[in-house]
Design a protein around this motif. Structure first.
Motif, PDB file in Angstrom:
ATOM      1  N   MET D   1     -14.071  -3.809  20.580  1.00 17.33           N
ATOM      2  CA  MET D   1     -13.000  -3.598  19.585  1.00 17.33           C
ATOM      3  C   MET D   1     -11.900  -2.728  20.202  1.00 17.33           C
ATOM      4  N   GLY D   2     -10.690  -3.206  20.160  1.00 21.27           N
ATOM      5  CA  GLY D   2      -9.578  -2.468  20.777  1.00 21.27           C
ATOM      6  C   GLY D   2      -9.099  -1.324  19.909  1.00 21.27           C
ATOM      7  N   LYS D   3      -8.044  -0.689  20.349  1.00 19.34           N
ATOM      8  CA  LYS D   3      -7.473   0.443  19.638  1.00 19.34           C
ATOM      9  C   LYS D   3      -6.826  -0.035  18.326  1.00 19.34           C
ATOM     10  N   VAL D   4      -6.983   0.747  17.294  1.00 15.99           N
ATOM     11  CA  VAL D   4      -6.394   0.389  16.003  1.00 15.99           C
ATOM     12  C   VAL D   4      -4.911   0.738  15.988  1.00 15.99           C
ATOM     13  N   LYS D   5      -4.062  -0.266  15.815  1.00  8.49           N
ATOM     14  CA  LYS D   5      -2.611  -0.023  15.818  1.00  8.49           C
ATOM     15  C   LYS D   5      -1.955  -0.311  14.483  1.00  8.49           C
ATOM     16  N   LYS D   6      -2.654  -1.022  13.641  1.00 13.43           N
ATOM     17  CA  LYS D   6      -2.050  -1.404  12.361  1.00 13.43           C
ATOM     18  C   LYS D   6      -3.143  -1.413  11.301  1.00 13.43           C
ATOM     19  N   ILE D   7      -2.931  -0.618  10.283  1.00 14.20           N
ATOM     20  CA  ILE D   7      -3.945  -0.458   9.237  1.00 14.20           C
ATOM     21  C   ILE D   7      -3.405  -1.003   7.922  1.00 14.20           C
ATOM     22  N   ALA D   8      -4.238  -1.735   7.217  1.00  9.94           N
ATOM     23  CA  ALA D   8      -3.852  -2.196   5.879  1.00  9.94           C
ATOM     24  C   ALA D   8      -4.578  -1.378   4.830  1.00  9.94           C
ATOM     25  N   VAL D   9      -3.934  -1.209   3.682  1.00  7.49           N
ATOM     26  CA  VAL D   9      -4.545  -0.473   2.581  1.00  7.49           C
ATOM     27  C   VAL D   9      -4.388  -1.289   1.312  1.00  7.49           C
ATOM     28  N   MET D  10      -5.408  -1.258   0.466  1.00 12.88           N
ATOM     29  CA  MET D  10      -5.294  -1.976  -0.801  1.00 12.88           C
ATOM     30  C   MET D  10      -6.114  -1.269  -1.870  1.00 12.88           C
ATOM     31  N   THR D  11      -5.795  -1.575  -3.143  1.00 16.78           N
ATOM     32  CA  THR D  11      -6.587  -1.084  -4.265  1.00 16.78           C
ATOM     33  C   THR D  11      -7.250  -2.286  -4.913  1.00 16.78           C
ATOM     34  N   SER D  12      -8.475  -2.093  -5.362  1.00 18.03           N
ATOM     35  CA  SER D  12      -9.273  -3.237  -5.805  1.00 18.03           C
ATOM     36  C   SER D  12     -10.151  -2.829  -6.984  1.00 18.03           C
ATOM     37  N   GLY D  13     -10.433  -3.764  -7.877  1.00 14.56           N
ATOM     38  CA  GLY D  13     -11.268  -3.453  -9.035  1.00 14.56           C
ATOM     39  C   GLY D  13     -10.480  -2.691 -10.097  1.00 14.56           C
ATOM     40  N   GLY D  14     -11.189  -2.072 -11.013  1.00 12.63           N
ATOM     41  CA  GLY D  14     -10.530  -1.302 -12.072  1.00 12.63           C
ATOM     42  C   GLY D  14      -9.704  -0.183 -11.485  1.00 12.63           C
ATOM     43  N   ASP D  15      -8.468  -0.003 -11.979  1.00 15.94           N
ATOM     44  CA  ASP D  15      -7.628   1.048 -11.415  1.00 15.94           C
ATOM     45  C   ASP D  15      -8.053   2.418 -11.935  1.00 15.94           C
ATOM     46  N   SER D  16      -7.609   3.448 -11.251  1.00 16.13           N
ATOM     47  CA  SER D  16      -7.924   4.800 -11.689  1.00 16.13           C
ATOM     48  C   SER D  16      -6.829   5.750 -11.224  1.00 16.13           C
ATOM     49  N   PRO D  17      -6.606   6.846 -11.977  1.00 14.32           N
ATOM     50  CA  PRO D  17      -5.560   7.803 -11.582  1.00 14.32           C
ATOM     51  C   PRO D  17      -5.908   8.430 -10.233  1.00 14.32           C
ATOM     52  N   GLY D  18      -4.957   8.517  -9.361  1.00 16.06           N
ATOM     53  CA  GLY D  18      -5.178   9.045  -8.028  1.00 16.06           C
ATOM     54  C   GLY D  18      -5.117   7.952  -6.968  1.00 16.06           C
ATOM     55  N   MET D  19      -5.156   6.692  -7.387  1.00 12.42           N
ATOM     56  CA  MET D  19      -5.057   5.601  -6.408  1.00 12.42           C
ATOM     57  C   MET D  19      -3.721   5.663  -5.676  1.00 12.42           C
ATOM     58  N   ASN D  20      -2.630   5.922  -6.391  1.00 15.00           N
ATOM     59  CA  ASN D  20      -1.338   6.033  -5.712  1.00 15.00           C
ATOM     60  C   ASN D  20      -1.314   7.198  -4.734  1.00 15.00           C
ATOM     61  N   ALA D  21      -1.929   8.305  -5.133  1.00 16.34           N
ATOM     62  CA  ALA D  21      -1.979   9.459  -4.228  1.00 16.34           C
ATOM     63  C   ALA D  21      -2.768   9.111  -2.972  1.00 16.34           C
ATOM     64  N   ALA D  22      -3.794   8.282  -3.122  1.00 18.08           N
ATOM     65  CA  ALA D  22      -4.585   7.873  -1.956  1.00 18.08           C
ATOM     66  C   ALA D  22      -3.793   6.911  -1.073  1.00 18.08           C
ATOM     67  N   ILE D  23      -3.069   5.988  -1.686  1.00 20.45           N
ATOM     68  CA  ILE D  23      -2.197   5.088  -0.911  1.00 20.45           C
ATOM     69  C   ILE D  23      -1.201   5.919  -0.104  1.00 20.45           C
ATOM     70  N   ARG D  24      -0.567   6.865  -0.796  1.00 22.27           N
ATOM     71  CA  ARG D  24       0.408   7.742  -0.138  1.00 22.27           C
ATOM     72  C   ARG D  24      -0.211   8.458   1.053  1.00 22.27           C
ATOM     73  N   SER D  25      -1.431   8.934   0.863  1.00 21.86           N
ATOM     74  CA  SER D  25      -2.074   9.683   1.933  1.00 21.86           C
ATOM     75  C   SER D  25      -2.381   8.773   3.128  1.00 21.86           C
TER      76      SER D  25
END
Lengths: 327, 327, 327, 327
Positions: D1-25
């Motif tokens: 497995m090579g070096k990680v250069k591009k990361i994807a992020v997603m939210t899945s299932g029931g939403d919850s407060p703090g998901m946006n803060a986690a995306i931001r982070s």
């Protein structure tokens, strides 16, 4: 030492949200164990003046969600004298009180330790202060609520900061400790956080603010702990930045005492309920000179003298998170 | 003057909660009447710089509950010069904008009146300021929200004031007008309220505070408007009282800019929606130089110059209520 | 009728935020005019049972910001009988009570009118209900607070509706009146509002929701008054839409009794303070059978029978605004 | 497995407060490490449909305090099929995405584990759900906020319950887990708490409610978890009690989806910030199939399969506290 049949509870030092929930828990736990419970008004001063009240499970109906403390709080100079403590002890004896729960901070615990040494009077402490600066517990009562109060206020300030492309210096409480500043700062998405535990120098802040503007940020929030060690208070900091970064329009907001009040968060209410139960059970088990607290999410007890002297370190990992978030 | 086909909207001066709801209403009303809508960033300064954006019904999704203003706000020195206004006018003409909705306070309306006189450009004002100091409307946008913010903060301060038997001086916004102080003071159950419209003298306040303590009140809140005419600022007032009433432990809290932010109250959102509809409909009807507002709970319009000059009187009956409540 | 020397106050019917603030105002105004004040627990039922308490200015410290009513409320079957009212009157006479302030809704006022006719007992009503369905006042006590509670809850629901592209049916209170639904609906930016005053038919709603989705709206909120006249309750409505618009994922939320509680808004606290003063002053002036209320932002009084029968019309202009906003 | 250069992020299932803060982070941590970041809309479904967006530090300005998720969330049937996962993988490869952060609950993690097994694709989970039912973390994102939302709603209900001496059944979320019910119940001072982990039988509840009334409690709140095992839903429970305890006037309130929304608490924002940093750092260190979480207040990682299967036990000590508080 005989069996504990009558327990007194009081709040002492600066008040914090959750103190009423802790009083309620002490009172109800006493009722559960069929032990009498007495409330002492205004902390050690009320103990000296014999300002006592009998408390039953019904007395504490509907207080779990109230800020402040129904038993009032105070700082007592007189309790620092042997004469004061003697009077206090006489009052406890006269009312047949066997043991004491003190809800407060390290100043209040210090008084308790001295009193216990002189009179061998059983005493358990519950950490109640918004500052979270007490060793032996991950959270003090009121800290979580104060964080939410601070963050909600900064959210509002952010609205107007964004609308006007302004830079705000927001001072939060925490005289010797940056817990509120660091956590509320991260929680509010502050661009800079100044805490007593870390003096990065004003130059670094200027650099960072310059960079922030270059990268297109149009508004900024700097969260400052009361006791920041830059040697400047929040108004001087603001002036300093305005002089050195004339492109910024700078404003100051000192959140102040509202951070001490308000309905406690669910966390603080649950914590208060747990600590109150444990405090009474320790006394009924013949224990003394302990502080109850939260360690690794479990209720645990710590030697009261250690709690006073131990100090509570700022979380280095969170400092790193803060740096990364504001890059 | 031809038919209005393209309307611009901007926010100007100090921001207030509800401005976004008003922008949304203007944009949606334009969409309803199949009229184009342009947003101007940063008020008159953005008009001079041509900082425009096309707005559709979708652009304003989910902003009704947001504090601040998505169009940003600013004060413009350049717009005070004929050259500045000339540039602004050229930009409007170039973008084929026929009419303007200005959301702001009297300073913003004054600019609008001057501009209209010079260029005969149709303009309607929506009163957006937390101070409620504008003639021709019983409520300005953001005022109701600011009252709730102030009262909630004072409720929190009351918790800690009561716990410690302290006297708090709480400064609220309102530079030339005591509307926030008087209403938030009555709403928070303050013991004294100091407003610019009424200078009762410091002696009377001392008397009243003395009496309050005599009658058993253990804590007190004095709400002070920024622009109180006692000649002392809130810190000087606090010192003055502490010197003259040594039995009181005095603290100060300045609520500050948090009063300008936060999610608007339902009242402010509904008011914003109503005023935005009316503003656009007036422009489409060929009207100009009017401010839309609320009179006797109905949407009404007032000559813009009158709105600027008219002033807004404090409610004498509420002053009486305040006196009776604090007896 | 002699001079009024002792006034009783009670809360009756469904409780609403601001009732405590009104009790406080009645009590303090009595104190101001050196008139005795008695609280009656549980409305007319407590009057029949003689459940009275003496109230002084101090009794009502720190209640202005509390939801609910310290005097409790109830509905009384017994007071509908002549025997019940006779007992109630005897109790009032025995306690030398000269006049009565009733805080409640139209049911409570009806009882008051009957009682006054039989016993010529002076009575003034203060409109306390979240439904705002009373003639003679633009706002009832608690209505503004209930609107904010509803809007804040719908804001939260909007968060999750948007995240999942869902359609929510949110039922708000208001059995015979759509005031809460219409205002909270506009305030929350609802896509549809269903109120008893207007039956647009289910077909129109389906059309509108289809269109809303076509124009790119990914989530939707439909606010429904309890008493909507479509003949379907909120769950049936949701099922109906889900069957007819399978592209929508539908959810229901009934806000329920939380709308009756909570700290009153500043508006409700100030209104309560004003109405309480007026109610007592009217009684001291020898007046009876009036309801105090707010007309054109001024305190005014209305014949109590008119207030009961008059009804309160929904604002047609706001209906129009609602239509425009949701286009 | 090579070096990680591009990361994807997603939210899945029931939403919850703090998901946006986690995306931001996640986004900001990627920016800090000069790693590209891609957002995937609507979870696995968006991955299949190639619904991607490039995210920079600026894209996530001012979202830390927003409920919901800017990336939307969904449940995907298609991802349960090999064909669906194949399409998803092709899209990731095409966009040169090297690794994935999934913010969601155990269903979302299960999808991730399957995907990783098939395609050896690096994946780290962040626990985002209000239910707190995930092994390997003391707190899931959104849980603390949901507790505060529930407790604040119950506080309001308590106001009206007290005013009318009523018994309320309040249903809170938590399908298979009683965490919200137990903590919000203790925090709100509920008289009874019914959770799936403990079936005490309806008889015991009747006994307890009878006793509560005998000891003078005039109103009561019973908090019920959605998934209570009594075999009755909340309305049936209420009817059952009303039939068996006719002295009680019973009401029901289902808090519902508002518990999923709202501005996250400070705790959830800070937690989200910490977990986002850790998730990205783990991926950059070549780690996979881990969930980041909080253990003993420190950020820690757990094998993703363990997190799914492990379960999360209710705190027995808190059950005891609850019993003592309601005695």
């Amino acid at each position: 030492m005989g069996k504990v049949k009558k327990i007194a509870v009081m709040t002492s030092g600066g008040d914090s949200p959750g103190m009423n929930a802790a009083i309620r828990s002490v009172v109800r736990t006493c009722a559960y164990y069929r032990t009498e419970c007495i409330g002492i008004y205004r902390g050690y001063q009320g103990m000296i003046e014999g300002d006592f009240v009998s408390l039953t499970a019904r007395s504490v109906n509907n207080i779990i969600n109230k800020g402040g403390t129904i038993l009032k709080s105070a700082r007592s100079q007189e309790f620092r004298t042997p004469e004061g403590r003697k009077k206090a002890h006489e009052n406890l004896i006269e009312h047949k009180i066997d043991a004491l729960v003190v809800i407060g901070g390290d100043g209040s615990f210090t008084g308790g330790v001295v009193f216990n040494k002189e009179y061998n009077f059983p005493i358990i402490g519950i950490p109640g202060t918004i500052d979270n600066d007490i060793y032996g517990t991950s959270h003090t009562l009121g800290y979580d609520t104060a964080l939410n109060t601070a963050v909600e206020a900064i959210d509002k300030i952010r609205d107007t900061a964004s609308s006007h492309n302004r830079l705000f210096f927001v001072e939060v409480m925490g005289r010797d400790a940056g817990f509120i500043a660091l956590n509320a700062g991260v929680g509010a998405g502050a661009e800079e956080i100044l805490i007593p535990e870390e003096d990065l120098g004003l130059e670094r802040m200027l650099e960072s603010l310059k960079k922030s503007r270059r990268t297109g940020k149009s508004s900024s929030i700097v969260v400052v702990a009361e006791g920041d060690r830059s040697g400047k208070n929040v108004y001087e900091l603001a002036n300093y930045v305005e002089e050195n970064l004339p492109e910024y329009e700078v404003r100051v907001s000192v959140l102040g005492h509202m951070q001490r009040g308000g309905a406690p968060s669910c966390f603080d209410r649950v914590l208060a309920s747990r600590l109150g139960v444990k405090a009474v059970e320790l006394l009924l088990d013949g224990k003394t000179n302990l502080m109850v607290g939260l360690k690794d999410n479990e209720v645990a007890s710590t030697d009261l003298e250690k709690a006073i002297k131990g100090g509570h370190e700022i979380n280095r990992e969170l400092l790193r998170v803060s740096d990364i978030m504001t890059t």
